[in-house]
Design a protein around this motif. Sequence first.
Motif, PDB file in Angstrom:
ATOM      1  N   SER A  30       0.872  -1.182   0.000  1.00  0.00           N
ATOM      2  CA  SER A  30       0.000   0.000   0.000  1.00  0.00           C
ATOM      3  C   SER A  30       0.908   1.231   0.000  1.00  0.00           C
ATOM      4  O   SER A  30       2.011   1.179  -0.526  1.00  0.00           O
ATOM      5  N   ASP A  31       0.486   2.296   0.638  1.00  0.00           N
ATOM      6  CA  ASP A  31       1.303   3.514   0.633  1.00  0.00           C
ATOM      7  C   ASP A  31       2.243   3.601   1.833  1.00  0.00           C
ATOM      8  O   ASP A  31       2.901   4.601   2.031  1.00  0.00           O
ATOM      9  N   GLU A  32       2.328   2.526   2.623  1.00  0.00           N
ATOM     10  CA  GLU A  32       3.197   2.502   3.800  1.00  0.00           C
ATOM     11  C   GLU A  32       4.441   1.663   3.539  1.00  0.00           C
ATOM     12  O   GLU A  32       4.387   0.675   2.823  1.00  0.00           O
ATOM     13  N   ASP A  33       5.552   2.068   4.159  1.00  0.00           N
ATOM     14  CA  ASP A  33       6.763   1.258   4.077  1.00  0.00           C
ATOM     15  C   ASP A  33       6.548  -0.054   4.824  1.00  0.00           C
ATOM     16  O   ASP A  33       5.768  -0.114   5.786  1.00  0.00           O
ATOM     17  N   LEU A  34       7.233  -1.104   4.367  1.00  0.00           N
ATOM     18  CA  LEU A  34       7.169  -2.411   5.016  1.00  0.00           C
ATOM     19  C   LEU A  34       8.564  -2.868   5.376  1.00  0.00           C
ATOM     20  O   LEU A  34       9.507  -2.667   4.605  1.00  0.00           O
ATOM     21  N   VAL A  35       8.693  -3.489   6.532  1.00  0.00           N
ATOM     22  CA  VAL A  35       9.937  -4.151   6.913  1.00  0.00           C
ATOM     23  C   VAL A  35       9.689  -5.643   6.765  1.00  0.00           C
ATOM     24  O   VAL A  35       8.778  -6.195   7.393  1.00  0.00           O
ATOM     25  N   ILE A  36      10.483  -6.272   5.906  1.00  0.00           N
ATOM     26  CA  ILE A  36      10.294  -7.671   5.526  1.00  0.00           C
ATOM     27  C   ILE A  36      11.475  -8.510   5.988  1.00  0.00           C
ATOM     28  O   ILE A  36      12.628  -8.104   5.839  1.00  0.00           O
ATOM     29  N   GLU A  37      11.160  -9.685   6.504  1.00  0.00           N
ATOM     30  CA  GLU A  37      12.194 -10.669   6.808  1.00  0.00           C
ATOM     31  C   GLU A  37      11.886 -11.925   5.998  1.00  0.00           C
ATOM     32  O   GLU A  37      10.750 -12.402   5.990  1.00  0.00           O
ATOM     33  N   ILE A  38      12.884 -12.417   5.290  1.00  0.00           N
ATOM     34  CA  ILE A  38      12.726 -13.652   4.533  1.00  0.00           C
ATOM     35  C   ILE A  38      13.156 -14.796   5.452  1.00  0.00           C
ATOM     36  O   ILE A  38      14.268 -14.773   5.980  1.00  0.00           O
TER      37      ILE A  38
END
Length: 112
Positions: A92-100
Amino acid sequence: MPQLIILPNEEFCPEGIVIETNTGTSVCRALLDNGIEIEHACEMSNACTTCHIYVREGFDSIEESDEIEDDLLDKAWGLDPDSRLSCQAIVSDEDLVIEIPRYTINQVSENH
């Protein structure tokens, strides 16, 4: 433009990486478009768990998972409350912090 902050992962991005992507793009597509070769055995058709990720920040900004994704996630290696399939997690319009995750169910079965 929203950013995906990818936490360090030994196999995919040892240093971690920040990528910009467009709203409406799946996390999986954004990763692949930026050289992060996350597994996606079903070609992003919501039929496997190989693109499993953890959304560590911004989880509430993506649409809720559907019943099919929930059923698949129940089979994912290392399932936790932040788990999503990256092919179904739409930015969406928000930043995401992703962990694989360290492994996928494919890798676990290959090692046994």
